[in-house]
Design a protein around this motif. Sequence first.
Motif, PDB file in Angstrom:
ATOM      1  N   SER A  71      49.427  41.829  48.098  1.00 42.86           N
ATOM      2  CA  SER A  71      48.662  40.600  48.318  1.00 42.86           C
ATOM      3  C   SER A  71      48.130  40.593  49.743  1.00 42.86           C
ATOM      4  O   SER A  71      48.766  41.115  50.662  1.00 42.86           O
ATOM      5  N   PHE A  72      46.968  39.955  49.920  1.00 39.76           N
ATOM      6  CA  PHE A  72      46.260  39.979  51.190  1.00 39.76           C
ATOM      7  C   PHE A  72      45.790  38.551  51.489  1.00 39.76           C
ATOM      8  O   PHE A  72      44.944  38.004  50.765  1.00 39.76           O
ATOM      9  N   VAL A  84      34.031  36.089  54.408  1.00 38.62           N
ATOM     10  CA  VAL A  84      35.307  36.701  54.021  1.00 38.62           C
ATOM     11  C   VAL A  84      35.438  36.728  52.504  1.00 38.62           C
ATOM     12  O   VAL A  84      35.856  37.733  51.916  1.00 38.62           O
ATOM     13  N   ARG A  85      35.021  35.629  51.877  1.00 39.98           N
ATOM     14  CA  ARG A  85      35.112  35.583  50.416  1.00 39.98           C
ATOM     15  C   ARG A  85      34.244  36.710  49.801  1.00 39.98           C
ATOM     16  O   ARG A  85      34.663  37.431  48.904  1.00 39.98           O
ATOM     17  N   ASN A  86      33.008  36.877  50.340  1.00 38.02           N
ATOM     18  CA  ASN A  86      32.084  37.877  49.790  1.00 38.02           C
ATOM     19  C   ASN A  86      32.545  39.306  50.082  1.00 38.02           C
ATOM     20  O   ASN A  86      32.441  40.186  49.227  1.00 38.02           O
ATOM     21  N   ILE A  87      33.066  39.536  51.269  1.00 36.86           N
ATOM     22  CA  ILE A  87      33.543  40.894  51.602  1.00 36.86           C
ATOM     23  C   ILE A  87      34.729  41.246  50.698  1.00 36.86           C
ATOM     24  O   ILE A  87      34.854  42.368  50.213  1.00 36.86           O
ATOM     25  N   GLY A  88      35.580  40.251  50.465  1.00 39.60           N
ATOM     26  CA  GLY A  88      36.704  40.472  49.544  1.00 39.60           C
ATOM     27  C   GLY A  88      36.199  40.978  48.204  1.00 39.60           C
ATOM     28  O   GLY A  88      36.731  41.933  47.622  1.00 39.60           O
ATOM     29  N   LYS A  89      35.130  40.351  47.714  1.00 35.70           N
ATOM     30  CA  LYS A  89      34.520  40.750  46.432  1.00 35.70           C
ATOM     31  C   LYS A  89      34.008  42.189  46.531  1.00 35.70           C
ATOM     32  O   LYS A  89      34.268  43.014  45.657  1.00 35.70           O
ATOM     33  N   GLU A  90      33.264  42.473  47.604  1.00 34.97           N
ATOM     34  CA  GLU A  90      32.707  43.825  47.802  1.00 34.97           C
ATOM     35  C   GLU A  90      33.816  44.891  47.773  1.00 34.97           C
ATOM     36  O   GLU A  90      33.618  45.995  47.291  1.00 34.97           O
ATOM     37  N   GLY A  92      36.465  44.794  46.135  1.00 32.91           N
ATOM     38  CA  GLY A  92      37.138  44.842  44.824  1.00 32.91           C
ATOM     39  C   GLY A  92      38.437  44.054  44.786  1.00 32.91           C
ATOM     40  O   GLY A  92      39.274  44.260  43.901  1.00 32.91           O
ATOM     41  N   LEU A  93      38.613  43.133  45.744  1.00 33.99           N
ATOM     42  CA  LEU A  93      39.826  42.306  45.746  1.00 33.99           C
ATOM     43  C   LEU A  93      39.616  41.113  44.808  1.00 33.99           C
ATOM     44  O   LEU A  93      38.487  40.660  44.621  1.00 33.99           O
ATOM     45  N   LYS A 125      45.154  42.937  44.861  1.00 35.38           N
ATOM     46  CA  LYS A 125      44.421  44.155  44.501  1.00 35.38           C
ATOM     47  C   LYS A 125      44.297  44.297  42.992  1.00 35.38           C
ATOM     48  O   LYS A 125      43.253  44.653  42.469  1.00 35.38           O
ATOM     49  N   ASP A 126      45.404  44.047  42.299  1.00 42.69           N
ATOM     50  CA  ASP A 126      45.437  44.255  40.850  1.00 42.69           C
ATOM     51  C   ASP A 126      45.644  42.899  40.177  1.00 42.69           C
ATOM     52  O   ASP A 126      46.681  42.250  40.410  1.00 42.69           O
ATOM     53  N   LYS A 127      44.665  42.465  39.373  1.00 40.69           N
ATOM     54  CA  LYS A 127      44.793  41.092  38.879  1.00 40.69           C
ATOM     55  C   LYS A 127      45.891  40.925  37.821  1.00 40.69           C
ATOM     56  O   LYS A 127      46.232  39.804  37.464  1.00 40.69           O
TER      57      LYS A 127
END
Length: 321
Positions: A71-72, A84-90, A92-93, A125-127
Amino acid sequence: MEKFIGKIITGDCIDLLDGVKPFADLVFADPPFNIGYKYDKYKDTVKSEQYLAWTRDWMRSCSNILRPKGSFYIAIGDDHAADVRNIGKELGLHMRNWIIWHYTFGQQTKQKFARAHTHIFYFIKDKNEYTFNDHAVRVPSDRQLTYNDKRANPKGKMPDDVWNEYSRVCGTFKEREKWHPCQMPETLLARIISVSSNPGDVVFDPFNGSGTTTATAQTLGRKYCGMDISKNYVTNAIKRLEKLKSYKPKNQTGLDQREVLELKRLYFDVGIRVKELFESKKFSGIFVNQFAMRMNNEKSYDETTIQKALRGIVTWPERGR
Ligand SMILES: C[S@@+](CC[C@H](N)C(=O)[O-])C[C@H]1O[C@@H](n2cnc3c(N)ncnc32)[C@H](O)[C@@H]1O
Protein backbone atom coordinates in the motif's frame (compact mmCIF):
# COMPACT_ATOMS: atom_id res chain seq x y z
CA MET A 1 16.72 -4.75 0.40
CA GLU A 2 18.42 -5.67 3.66
CA LYS A 3 20.84 -2.73 3.66
CA PHE A 4 17.91 -0.28 4.05
CA ILE A 5 16.00 -2.02 6.83
CA GLY A 6 16.13 -0.38 10.26
CA LYS A 7 17.95 2.64 8.79
CA ILE A 8 17.34 6.34 8.30
CA ILE A 9 19.48 7.38 5.38
CA THR A 10 20.68 10.79 4.21
CA GLY A 11 20.20 11.51 0.52
CA ASP A 12 17.85 12.19 -2.35
CA CYS A 13 15.23 9.43 -2.29
CA ILE A 14 15.09 9.20 -6.09
CA ASP A 15 18.86 8.58 -6.31
CA LEU A 16 18.89 6.20 -3.35
CA LEU A 17 16.03 4.09 -4.74
CA ASP A 18 17.45 3.84 -8.26
CA GLY A 19 17.61 0.18 -9.32
CA VAL A 20 16.49 -1.11 -5.91
CA LYS A 21 14.26 -4.21 -5.84
CA PRO A 22 10.85 -4.11 -4.07
CA PHE A 23 11.29 -4.17 -0.29
CA ALA A 24 8.44 -2.13 1.25
CA ASP A 25 5.03 -3.42 2.33
CA LEU A 26 3.80 0.08 3.06
CA VAL A 27 5.03 3.46 1.82
CA PHE A 28 3.96 6.69 3.47
CA ALA A 29 5.12 9.83 1.65
CA ASP A 30 4.64 13.39 2.88
CA PRO A 31 6.67 15.44 0.40
CA PRO A 32 7.23 19.19 0.61
CA PHE A 33 4.03 20.77 -0.82
CA ASN A 34 5.71 23.58 -2.81
CA ILE A 35 4.19 26.21 -0.54
CA GLY A 36 7.34 27.93 0.71
CA TYR A 37 8.00 26.04 3.95
CA LYS A 38 11.48 26.59 5.34
CA TYR A 39 13.47 23.35 5.28
CA ASP A 40 17.20 23.37 5.91
CA LYS A 41 18.23 21.73 2.60
CA TYR A 42 15.21 21.62 0.29
CA LYS A 43 13.84 24.79 -1.39
CA ASP A 44 10.05 24.58 -1.20
CA THR A 45 9.22 27.02 -4.01
CA VAL A 46 9.89 25.71 -7.49
CA LYS A 47 8.06 26.19 -10.80
CA SER A 48 4.87 24.19 -11.04
CA GLU A 49 6.11 22.12 -14.04
CA GLN A 50 9.33 21.28 -12.20
CA TYR A 51 7.37 20.19 -9.12
CA LEU A 52 5.08 18.04 -11.25
CA ALA A 53 8.01 16.30 -13.00
CA TRP A 54 9.72 15.71 -9.66
CA THR A 55 6.50 14.31 -8.16
CA ARG A 56 6.21 11.87 -11.07
CA ASP A 57 9.84 10.76 -10.51
CA TRP A 58 9.62 10.09 -6.79
CA MET A 59 6.19 8.45 -7.07
CA ARG A 60 7.61 6.10 -9.74
CA SER A 61 10.64 5.31 -7.53
CA CYS A 62 8.40 4.52 -4.55
CA SER A 63 6.02 2.46 -6.66
CA ASN A 64 9.00 0.44 -7.96
CA ILE A 65 10.18 -0.52 -4.47
CA LEU A 66 6.65 -1.35 -3.23
CA ARG A 67 6.01 -5.08 -2.93
CA PRO A 68 3.18 -6.52 -5.08
CA LYS A 69 0.66 -6.58 -2.19
CA GLY A 70 1.82 -3.23 -0.82
CA SER A 71 0.00 0.00 0.00
CA PHE A 72 1.14 3.52 -0.82
CA TYR A 73 -0.19 6.57 1.05
CA ILE A 74 0.64 10.11 -0.07
CA ALA A 75 -0.10 13.33 1.81
CA ILE A 76 -0.38 16.38 -0.44
CA GLY A 77 -1.73 19.95 -0.47
CA ASP A 78 -4.55 21.36 -2.61
CA ASP A 79 -2.44 22.66 -5.52
CA HIS A 80 -1.08 19.25 -6.53
CA ALA A 81 -3.69 16.81 -5.23
CA ALA A 82 -5.19 16.23 -8.69
CA ASP A 83 -1.68 15.66 -10.13
CA VAL A 84 -0.93 12.97 -7.54
CA ARG A 85 -4.20 11.25 -8.30
CA ASN A 86 -3.43 11.27 -12.07
CA ILE A 87 0.19 10.13 -11.69
CA GLY A 88 -1.04 7.29 -9.50
CA LYS A 89 -3.27 6.24 -12.41
CA GLU A 90 -0.40 6.53 -14.91
CA LEU A 91 1.71 4.27 -12.69
CA GLY A 92 -1.03 1.64 -12.62
CA LEU A 93 -1.83 2.13 -8.93
CA HIS A 94 -5.40 1.60 -7.69
CA MET A 95 -6.84 4.36 -5.54
CA ARG A 96 -8.84 2.96 -2.61
CA ASN A 97 -9.55 6.25 -0.84
CA TRP A 98 -9.04 9.95 -1.32
CA ILE A 99 -8.88 10.91 2.34
CA ILE A 100 -9.19 14.41 3.74
CA TRP A 101 -7.31 14.94 6.98
CA HIS A 102 -9.20 17.81 8.61
CA TYR A 103 -7.01 19.03 11.44
CA THR A 104 -7.63 21.47 14.24
CA PHE A 105 -5.23 24.31 15.04
CA GLY A 106 -4.98 25.39 11.36
CA GLN A 107 -2.82 28.49 10.99
CA GLN A 108 -4.89 31.64 11.49
CA THR A 109 -5.05 34.47 8.97
CA LYS A 110 -7.15 37.65 8.73
CA GLN A 111 -7.40 37.52 4.94
CA LYS A 112 -9.20 34.24 4.30
CA PHE A 113 -10.54 31.10 5.93
CA ALA A 114 -7.83 29.21 7.82
CA ARG A 115 -6.38 26.21 5.98
CA ALA A 116 -7.25 23.13 8.01
CA HIS A 117 -6.95 20.10 5.73
CA THR A 118 -4.52 17.94 3.80
CA HIS A 119 -5.28 15.32 1.15
CA ILE A 120 -4.10 11.76 1.78
CA PHE A 121 -4.21 9.31 -1.12
CA TYR A 122 -4.44 5.64 -0.37
CA PHE A 123 -3.21 3.55 -3.32
CA ILE A 124 -2.51 -0.16 -3.68
CA LYS A 125 -0.66 -2.12 -6.35
CA ASP A 126 -2.91 -5.15 -6.67
CA LYS A 127 -6.62 -4.48 -6.35
CA ASN A 128 -7.32 -8.03 -5.20
CA GLU A 129 -4.49 -8.60 -2.73
CA TYR A 130 -3.56 -6.14 -0.04
CA THR A 131 -3.44 -5.83 3.75
CA PHE A 132 -6.41 -4.12 5.37
CA ASN A 133 -6.85 -4.83 9.10
CA ASP A 134 -10.29 -3.35 9.65
CA HIS A 135 -10.39 -4.45 13.32
CA ALA A 136 -7.43 -2.17 14.03
CA VAL A 137 -9.27 0.99 13.03
CA ARG A 138 -12.95 0.38 13.76
CA VAL A 139 -14.59 2.88 16.12
CA PRO A 140 -17.66 2.62 18.37
CA SER A 141 -20.75 3.63 16.39
CA ASP A 142 -23.55 5.99 17.39
CA ARG A 143 -25.82 2.94 17.26
CA GLN A 144 -23.70 1.50 20.09
CA LEU A 145 -23.01 4.66 22.07
CA THR A 146 -26.21 6.66 21.75
CA TYR A 147 -29.10 4.68 20.34
CA ASN A 148 -28.72 1.26 21.99
CA ASP A 149 -29.62 -0.12 18.59
CA LYS A 150 -29.63 -3.91 18.50
CA ARG A 151 -28.51 -3.81 14.86
CA ALA A 152 -25.19 -2.23 15.92
CA ASN A 153 -22.14 -4.21 14.91
CA PRO A 154 -20.38 -5.07 18.23
CA LYS A 155 -17.07 -4.62 16.44
CA GLY A 156 -17.87 -0.95 15.79
CA LYS A 157 -17.96 0.85 12.45
CA MET A 158 -15.34 1.90 9.93
CA PRO A 159 -14.17 5.52 10.16
CA ASP A 160 -15.10 7.89 7.30
CA ASP A 161 -12.70 9.11 4.64
CA VAL A 162 -12.68 12.53 6.31
CA TRP A 163 -10.38 12.25 9.31
CA ASN A 164 -10.97 14.92 11.91
CA GLU A 165 -9.72 13.05 14.95
CA TYR A 166 -6.09 14.16 14.88
CA SER A 167 -4.86 17.67 15.49
CA ARG A 168 -1.82 19.20 13.85
CA VAL A 169 1.23 18.78 16.11
CA CYS A 170 1.46 22.29 17.58
CA GLY A 171 4.58 23.84 19.10
CA THR A 172 3.30 23.29 22.65
CA PHE A 173 2.58 19.56 22.29
CA LYS A 174 4.73 17.03 24.16
CA GLU A 175 5.17 15.12 20.90
CA ARG A 176 6.61 18.13 19.02
CA GLU A 177 10.16 17.84 17.64
CA LYS A 178 11.09 21.50 17.51
CA TRP A 179 13.94 21.10 15.01
CA HIS A 180 11.64 20.28 12.08
CA PRO A 181 9.09 22.71 10.54
CA CYS A 182 6.24 20.28 9.92
CA GLN A 183 5.50 17.09 11.75
CA MET A 184 2.68 14.59 11.24
CA PRO A 185 0.92 13.25 14.37
CA GLU A 186 1.90 9.75 15.50
CA THR A 187 -1.78 8.84 15.94
CA LEU A 188 -2.49 9.50 12.26
CA LEU A 189 0.48 7.37 11.21
CA ALA A 190 -0.61 4.70 13.70
CA ARG A 191 -4.01 4.47 11.94
CA ILE A 192 -2.33 4.00 8.56
CA ILE A 193 0.36 1.60 9.73
CA SER A 194 -1.98 -0.56 11.78
CA VAL A 195 -4.58 -0.91 9.03
CA SER A 196 -2.22 -1.38 6.07
CA SER A 197 0.62 -3.46 7.49
CA ASN A 198 1.28 -6.32 9.88
CA PRO A 199 3.90 -6.69 12.62
CA GLY A 200 7.25 -7.43 10.98
CA ASP A 201 6.31 -5.73 7.66
CA VAL A 202 8.56 -3.03 6.22
CA VAL A 203 7.27 0.55 6.38
CA PHE A 204 9.13 3.05 4.21
CA ASP A 205 9.11 6.87 4.21
CA PRO A 206 11.06 8.64 1.42
CA PHE A 207 10.61 12.06 3.14
CA ASN A 208 11.33 11.08 6.70
CA GLY A 209 11.53 14.63 8.14
CA SER A 210 11.15 14.55 11.91
CA GLY A 211 10.76 10.77 11.72
CA THR A 212 7.09 10.29 12.61
CA THR A 213 6.58 7.35 10.25
CA THR A 214 9.69 5.48 11.28
CA ALA A 215 9.13 6.17 15.00
CA THR A 216 5.52 4.98 14.81
CA ALA A 217 6.49 1.92 12.78
CA GLN A 218 9.06 1.01 15.45
CA THR A 219 6.51 1.49 18.26
CA LEU A 220 4.02 -0.74 16.45
CA GLY A 221 6.53 -3.54 15.87
CA ARG A 222 7.12 -2.99 12.17
CA LYS A 223 10.46 -2.79 10.39
CA TYR A 224 11.23 0.61 8.94
CA CYS A 225 13.35 2.62 6.55
CA GLY A 226 13.40 6.40 6.17
CA MET A 227 15.24 8.79 3.85
CA ASP A 228 15.76 12.52 3.99
CA ILE A 229 17.89 14.90 2.00
CA SER A 230 18.94 16.72 5.18
CA LYS A 231 21.75 15.23 7.26
CA ASN A 232 20.67 17.35 10.19
CA TYR A 233 17.09 15.98 10.11
CA VAL A 234 18.40 12.43 9.77
CA THR A 235 20.70 12.83 12.79
CA ASN A 236 17.84 14.19 14.89
CA ALA A 237 15.35 11.57 13.67
CA ILE A 238 17.79 8.81 14.68
CA LYS A 239 17.98 10.40 18.15
CA ARG A 240 14.16 10.42 18.29
CA LEU A 241 14.13 6.68 17.60
CA GLU A 242 16.84 6.02 20.20
CA LYS A 243 14.90 7.99 22.81
CA LEU A 244 11.78 5.97 22.02
CA LYS A 245 13.66 2.70 22.51
CA SER A 246 14.47 3.66 26.10
CA TYR A 247 11.07 5.26 26.82
CA LYS A 248 9.24 4.16 29.95
CA PRO A 249 5.63 5.31 30.43
CA LYS A 250 5.31 7.48 33.57
CA ASN A 251 2.11 5.86 34.75
CA GLN A 252 2.49 2.50 36.47
CA THR A 253 -0.10 0.59 34.50
CA GLY A 254 2.18 -1.98 32.91
CA LEU A 255 1.07 -1.03 29.39
CA ASP A 256 3.86 -1.05 26.83
CA GLN A 257 4.67 1.66 24.32
CA ARG A 258 2.52 0.16 21.57
CA GLU A 259 -0.46 -0.09 23.92
CA VAL A 260 0.04 3.49 25.09
CA LEU A 261 0.08 4.84 21.53
CA GLU A 262 -2.91 2.74 20.51
CA LEU A 263 -4.83 3.84 23.59
CA LYS A 264 -4.16 7.48 22.71
CA ARG A 265 -5.34 6.86 19.14
CA LEU A 266 -8.56 5.18 20.28
CA TYR A 267 -9.22 8.01 22.74
CA PHE A 268 -8.90 10.59 19.95
CA ASP A 269 -11.00 8.42 17.61
CA VAL A 270 -13.83 8.11 20.13
CA GLY A 271 -13.82 11.80 21.09
CA ILE A 272 -15.30 11.52 24.59
CA ARG A 273 -13.37 13.04 27.50
CA VAL A 274 -11.94 10.64 30.11
CA LYS A 275 -14.30 11.83 32.87
CA GLU A 276 -17.44 11.35 30.78
CA LEU A 277 -16.13 8.09 29.35
CA PHE A 278 -15.62 6.49 32.74
CA GLU A 279 -18.71 7.94 34.42
CA SER A 280 -20.77 5.72 32.16
CA LYS A 281 -20.51 1.94 32.55
CA LYS A 282 -21.78 1.55 29.00
CA PHE A 283 -19.24 3.92 27.42
CA SER A 284 -16.28 2.57 29.36
CA GLY A 285 -17.29 -1.03 28.58
CA ILE A 286 -17.51 -0.31 24.85
CA PHE A 287 -14.21 1.61 24.95
CA VAL A 288 -12.25 -1.12 26.72
CA ASN A 289 -13.75 -3.77 24.46
CA GLN A 290 -12.82 -1.78 21.34
CA PHE A 291 -9.28 -1.36 22.64
CA ALA A 292 -8.92 -5.10 23.22
CA MET A 293 -10.15 -5.74 19.65
CA ARG A 294 -7.60 -3.32 18.25
CA MET A 295 -4.93 -5.19 20.21
CA ASN A 296 -6.06 -8.44 18.52
CA ASN A 297 -7.65 -9.64 21.80
CA GLU A 298 -4.16 -10.80 22.79
CA LYS A 299 -4.93 -10.05 26.44
CA SER A 300 -7.75 -8.66 28.53
CA TYR A 301 -7.85 -5.15 29.97
CA ASP A 302 -9.75 -3.79 32.96
CA GLU A 303 -11.40 -0.40 33.15
CA THR A 304 -9.33 0.84 36.10
CA THR A 305 -6.05 0.24 34.28
CA ILE A 306 -7.28 1.85 31.08
CA GLN A 307 -8.65 4.88 32.90
CA LYS A 308 -5.42 5.36 34.86
CA ALA A 309 -3.32 4.97 31.72
CA LEU A 310 -5.45 7.48 29.81
CA ARG A 311 -5.15 10.06 32.55
CA GLY A 312 -1.37 9.71 32.39
CA ILE A 313 -0.91 9.98 28.62
CA VAL A 314 -3.38 12.37 27.06
CA THR A 315 -4.44 15.92 27.61
CA TRP A 316 -7.65 17.04 25.94
CA PRO A 317 -6.19 20.17 24.22
CA GLU A 318 -3.92 17.87 22.19
CA ARG A 319 -7.02 16.49 20.54
CA GLY A 320 -7.88 20.08 19.66
CA ARG A 321 -11.54 20.21 20.64
C1 LIG B 1 6.86 17.57 4.77
S1 LIG B 1 8.41 17.05 5.36
C2 LIG B 1 8.08 15.45 6.00
C3 LIG B 1 7.59 15.50 7.42
C4 LIG B 1 7.37 14.15 8.02
N1 LIG B 1 6.20 13.50 7.47
C5 LIG B 1 7.22 14.25 9.53
O1 LIG B 1 6.18 13.85 10.09
O2 LIG B 1 8.13 14.76 10.16
C6 LIG B 1 9.31 16.72 3.89
C7 LIG B 1 10.75 16.29 4.08
O3 LIG B 1 11.27 15.89 2.80
C8 LIG B 1 12.66 16.16 2.77
N2 LIG B 1 13.08 16.11 1.33
C9 LIG B 1 12.91 17.03 0.36
N3 LIG B 1 13.36 16.57 -0.81
C10 LIG B 1 13.82 15.31 -0.61
C11 LIG B 1 14.38 14.31 -1.45
N4 LIG B 1 14.56 14.51 -2.76
N5 LIG B 1 14.71 13.11 -0.90
C12 LIG B 1 14.52 12.90 0.43
N6 LIG B 1 14.01 13.83 1.27
C13 LIG B 1 13.65 15.01 0.76
C14 LIG B 1 12.78 17.50 3.49
O4 LIG B 1 14.08 17.70 3.99
C15 LIG B 1 11.70 17.37 4.59
O5 LIG B 1 12.27 16.94 5.80
